[in-house]
Design a protein around this motif. Structure first.
Motif, PDB file in Angstrom:
ATOM      1  N   ASP A   1       0.830  -1.211   0.000  1.00  7.78           N
ATOM      2  CA  ASP A   1       0.000   0.000   0.000  1.00  7.78           C
ATOM      3  C   ASP A   1       0.861   1.256   0.000  1.00  7.78           C
ATOM      4  OD1 ASP A   1      -2.317  -1.490  -0.003  1.00  7.78           O
ATOM      5  OD2 ASP A   1      -2.627  -1.341   2.170  1.00  7.78           O
ATOM      6  N   THR A   2       1.922   1.241   0.795  1.00  8.84           N
ATOM      7  CA  THR A   2       2.817   2.394   0.887  1.00  8.84           C
ATOM      8  C   THR A   2       3.474   2.685  -0.451  1.00  8.84           C
ATOM      9  OG1 THR A   2       3.281   2.046   3.240  1.00  8.84           O
ATOM     10  CG2 THR A   2       4.921   3.289   1.990  1.00  8.84           C
ATOM     11  N   MET A   3       3.987   1.657  -1.091  1.00 12.01           N
ATOM     12  CA  MET A   3       4.677   1.840  -2.365  1.00 12.01           C
ATOM     13  C   MET A   3       3.721   2.259  -3.484  1.00 12.01           C
ATOM     14  SD  MET A   3       7.876   1.530  -1.966  1.00 12.01           S
ATOM     15  CE  MET A   3       9.213   0.735  -1.060  1.00 12.01           C
ATOM     16  N   VAL A   4       2.537   1.701  -3.500  1.00 16.19           N
ATOM     17  CA  VAL A   4       1.568   2.073  -4.528  1.00 16.19           C
ATOM     18  C   VAL A   4       1.145   3.532  -4.360  1.00 16.19           C
ATOM     19  CG1 VAL A   4      -0.786   1.679  -5.363  1.00 16.19           C
ATOM     20  CG2 VAL A   4       0.726  -0.258  -4.938  1.00 16.19           C
ATOM     21  N   ALA A   5       1.027   3.977  -3.111  1.00 18.86           N
ATOM     22  CA  ALA A   5       0.574   5.349  -2.842  1.00 18.86           C
ATOM     23  C   ALA A   5       1.686   6.376  -3.004  1.00 18.86           C
ATOM     24  CB  ALA A   5       0.001   5.427  -1.431  1.00 18.86           C
ATOM     25  N   ASP A   6       2.943   5.967  -2.983  1.00 21.57           N
ATOM     26  CA  ASP A   6       4.073   6.890  -3.053  1.00 21.57           C
ATOM     27  C   ASP A   6       4.237   7.410  -4.484  1.00 21.57           C
ATOM     28  OD1 ASP A   6       6.509   8.229  -3.049  1.00 21.57           O
ATOM     29  OD2 ASP A   6       7.505   6.754  -1.775  1.00 21.57           O
TER      30      ASP A   6
ATOM     31  N   VAL B   1       7.733   1.737  -9.983  1.00 25.55           N
ATOM     32  CA  VAL B   1       7.847   0.287 -10.151  1.00 25.55           C
ATOM     33  C   VAL B   1       8.089  -0.338  -8.781  1.00 25.55           C
ATOM     34  CG1 VAL B   1       9.169  -1.583 -11.216  1.00 25.55           C
ATOM     35  CG2 VAL B   1       8.808   0.550 -12.478  1.00 25.55           C
ATOM     36  N   LEU B   2       7.443  -1.476  -8.502  1.00 27.08           N
ATOM     37  CA  LEU B   2       7.637  -2.191  -7.244  1.00 27.08           C
ATOM     38  C   LEU B   2       8.485  -3.435  -7.484  1.00 27.08           C
ATOM     39  CD1 LEU B   2       5.012  -0.473  -6.760  1.00 27.08           C
ATOM     40  CD2 LEU B   2       4.229  -2.316  -5.270  1.00 27.08           C
ATOM     41  N   VAL B   3       9.296  -3.781  -6.481  1.00 22.56           N
ATOM     42  CA  VAL B   3      10.092  -5.004  -6.542  1.00 22.56           C
ATOM     43  C   VAL B   3       9.934  -5.774  -5.238  1.00 22.56           C
ATOM     44  CG1 VAL B   3      12.361  -6.043  -6.853  1.00 22.56           C
ATOM     45  CG2 VAL B   3      11.822  -3.892  -8.018  1.00 22.56           C
ATOM     46  N   LEU B   4       9.624  -7.064  -5.347  1.00 20.87           N
ATOM     47  CA  LEU B   4       9.645  -7.962  -4.194  1.00 20.87           C
ATOM     48  C   LEU B   4      11.019  -8.617  -4.122  1.00 20.87           C
ATOM     49  CD1 LEU B   4       6.222  -9.828  -4.539  1.00 20.87           C
ATOM     50  CD2 LEU B   4       6.755  -7.881  -3.063  1.00 20.87           C
ATOM     51  N   GLY B   5      11.674  -8.524  -2.969  1.00 23.09           N
ATOM     52  CA  GLY B   5      13.000  -9.103  -2.816  1.00 23.09           C
ATOM     53  C   GLY B   5      13.219  -9.579  -1.400  1.00 23.09           C
ATOM     54  N   SER B   6      14.468  -9.843  -1.066  1.00 22.24           N
ATOM     55  CA  SER B   6      14.820 -10.328   0.268  1.00 22.24           C
ATOM     56  C   SER B   6      16.096  -9.656   0.736  1.00 22.24           C
ATOM     57  CB  SER B   6      15.006 -11.843   0.253  1.00 22.24           C
ATOM     58  OG  SER B   6      15.547 -12.292   1.487  1.00 22.24           O
ATOM     59  N   ALA B   7      16.135  -9.349   2.044  1.00 20.55           N
ATOM     60  CA  ALA B   7      17.350  -8.808   2.639  1.00 20.55           C
ATOM     61  C   ALA B   7      18.356  -9.919   2.937  1.00 20.55           C
ATOM     62  CB  ALA B   7      17.005  -8.056   3.920  1.00 20.55           C
ATOM     63  N   ASN B   8      17.941 -11.168   2.802  1.00 22.20           N
ATOM     64  CA  ASN B   8      18.788 -12.327   3.075  1.00 22.20           C
ATOM     65  C   ASN B   8      19.100 -13.028   1.756  1.00 22.20           C
ATOM     66  OD1 ASN B   8      19.910 -14.802   3.792  1.00 22.20           O
ATOM     67  ND2 ASN B   8      18.463 -15.194   5.453  1.00 22.20           N
ATOM     68  N   PRO B   9      20.340 -13.001   1.288  1.00 27.10           N
ATOM     69  CA  PRO B   9      20.660 -13.605  -0.005  1.00 27.10           C
ATOM     70  C   PRO B   9      20.518 -15.119  -0.036  1.00 27.10           C
ATOM     71  CG  PRO B   9      22.667 -12.942   1.136  1.00 27.10           C
ATOM     72  CD  PRO B   9      21.530 -12.376   1.916  1.00 27.10           C
ATOM     73  N   LYS B  10      20.469 -15.770   1.139  1.00 24.98           N
ATOM     74  CA  LYS B  10      20.343 -17.224   1.177  1.00 24.98           C
ATOM     75  C   LYS B  10      18.897 -17.695   1.236  1.00 24.98           C
ATOM     76  CE  LYS B  10      24.843 -18.081   3.328  1.00 24.98           C
ATOM     77  NZ  LYS B  10      25.553 -18.726   4.465  1.00 24.98           N
TER      78      LYS B  10
ATOM     79  N   SER C   1      -2.281  -3.608  -8.631  1.00 23.36           N
ATOM     80  CA  SER C   1      -1.395  -2.440  -8.620  1.00 23.36           C
ATOM     81  C   SER C   1      -1.370  -1.768  -9.989  1.00 23.36           C
ATOM     82  CB  SER C   1       0.033  -2.869  -8.245  1.00 23.36           C
ATOM     83  OG  SER C   1       0.948  -1.822  -8.520  1.00 23.36           O
ATOM     84  N   PRO C   2      -1.485  -0.433 -10.032  1.00 19.89           N
ATOM     85  CA  PRO C   2      -1.358   0.269 -11.311  1.00 19.89           C
ATOM     86  C   PRO C   2       0.092   0.378 -11.759  1.00 19.89           C
ATOM     87  CG  PRO C   2      -1.657   1.844  -9.538  1.00 19.89           C
ATOM     88  CD  PRO C   2      -1.811   0.481  -8.919  1.00 19.89           C
ATOM     89  N   LYS C   3       1.005  -0.005 -10.882  1.00 22.57           N
ATOM     90  CA  LYS C   3       2.437   0.081 -11.179  1.00 22.57           C
ATOM     91  C   LYS C   3       2.986  -1.320 -11.444  1.00 22.57           C
ATOM     92  CE  LYS C   3       2.713   4.020  -8.012  1.00 22.57           C
ATOM     93  NZ  LYS C   3       3.337   4.612  -6.807  1.00 22.57           N
ATOM     94  N   PRO C   4       3.946  -1.459 -12.357  1.00 22.33           N
ATOM     95  CA  PRO C   4       4.550  -2.770 -12.598  1.00 22.33           C
ATOM     96  C   PRO C   4       5.142  -3.359 -11.320  1.00 22.33           C
ATOM     97  CG  PRO C   4       5.195  -1.228 -14.318  1.00 22.33           C
ATOM     98  CD  PRO C   4       4.497  -0.419 -13.250  1.00 22.33           C
ATOM     99  N   VAL C   5       5.070  -4.679 -11.208  1.00 19.87           N
ATOM    100  CA  VAL C   5       5.619  -5.390 -10.056  1.00 19.87           C
ATOM    101  C   VAL C   5       6.634  -6.414 -10.565  1.00 19.87           C
ATOM    102  CG1 VAL C   5       5.135  -6.827  -8.047  1.00 19.87           C
ATOM    103  CG2 VAL C   5       3.452  -5.116  -8.791  1.00 19.87           C
ATOM    104  N   LEU C   6       7.856  -6.322 -10.044  1.00 23.59           N
ATOM    105  CA  LEU C   6       8.919  -7.253 -10.395  1.00 23.59           C
ATOM    106  C   LEU C   6       9.263  -8.108  -9.181  1.00 23.59           C
ATOM    107  CD1 LEU C   6      11.315  -4.731 -12.220  1.00 23.59           C
ATOM    108  CD2 LEU C   6       9.363  -5.995 -13.175  1.00 23.59           C
TER     109      LEU C   6
END
Length: 260
Positions: free
Chosen positions: A42-47, A52-61, A97-102
């Motif tokens: 919600d925060t990213m869509v409203a900003d 563009v949004l990206v789903l990722g991880s802070a842990n590389p493993k 989302s109206p914005k692309p999501v990666l």
């Protein structure tokens, strides 16, 4: 943008908004983390600075180990219904989302974490990643929209086999069956995804949103109903300042100056 006790890390760079799972040790989801992911989307869509949004991880493993099974130890049918309603809220937020999501997938990606990436537009995966939906092995099914997304993404036979087997596959296997879109060398994943995010961020926002809607919504309609949606979206775009600018810049052989 993130507190010290948060299970989700947020960052924005050059109009690309990263939502990184960050719950030690393996990014396993429990109630509060699921709520945080919903709020982060919600925060990213409203900003207005995020395109563009990206789903990722802070842990590389570990991209994610899926649900924290301690959460399910004493759950009953009522509790599971509440869980499904909560995670389906994430599904709808990602798909609407109206914005692309990666998605930037590295390390182990199983269960609900992998499921969330199925609602992204493009999935990038590190060469050393391992992916799977092992829910069948605990007499369960993936409840974050995977049954519906995989049937549409992989096709019925491949989706059934992937879920029946409940095994982890490597990045190349995932690419072969269509589970991911591009395999990237370990260590270069975030750089490549950021670059593609910036590439998309430079494009006109209304067209990106219309393309997402035409595919995500139209894909669930009959062909004729999908054509009606396509015509409606094309008509809306023709009334925008950016359509006028796009045509004018093309004819004048200059770079467009998009309105944001």
């Amino acid at each position: 943008m993130t507190s010290d006790d948060s299970a989700v890390a947020l960052n924005v760079a050059n109009h690309v908004g990263w939502i990184k799972f960050d719950r030690s040790p393996v990014n396993a989801f429990e109630w509060s983390m699921v709520r945080e992911v919903r709020a982060a989307i919600d925060t990213m869509v409203a900003d207005p600075d995020v395109r563009v949004l990206v789903l990722g991880s802070a842990n590389p493993k570990y991209f994610s180990a899926g649900a924290d099974l301690e959460t399910f130890r004493d759950i009953d049918e009522t509790g599971m219904r509440e869980w499904c309603e909560l995670v389906h809220g994430i599904v709808h937020r990602l798909r609407d989302s109206p914005k692309p999501v990666l998605a930037a997938i590295a390390g182990i990606a199983v269960g609900g974490g992998l499921e969330m990436t199925l609602h992204a537009d493009v999935r990038f995966v590190s060469h050393d990643a391992r992916l799977g939906q092992p829910e069948v092995n605990i007499n369960f099914i993936p409840p974050v929209g995977a049954t519906q997304a995989l049937a549409r993404l992989l096709g019925r036979p491949a989706a059934l086999r992937f879920l029946f087997n409940g095994e982890l596959i490597n990045a190349e296997q995932a690419l072969t069956i269509g589970l991911v879109d591009e395999v990237i060398e370990a260590g270069e994943l975030e750089i490549k995804v950021q670059q593609y995010g910036e590439f998309l961020a430079a494009k006109p926002p209304e067209a990106l949103a219309a393309i997402r809607r035409a595919i995500n919504v139209g894909g669930g309609m009959s062909f004729d109903e999908g054509l009606k949606l396509e015509a409606s979206l094309a008509t809306e775009l023709a009334g925008t300042v950016n359509f006028v600018e796009g045509v004018a810049s093309f004819l004048a052989k200059r770079s467009p100056a998009w309105s944001r």
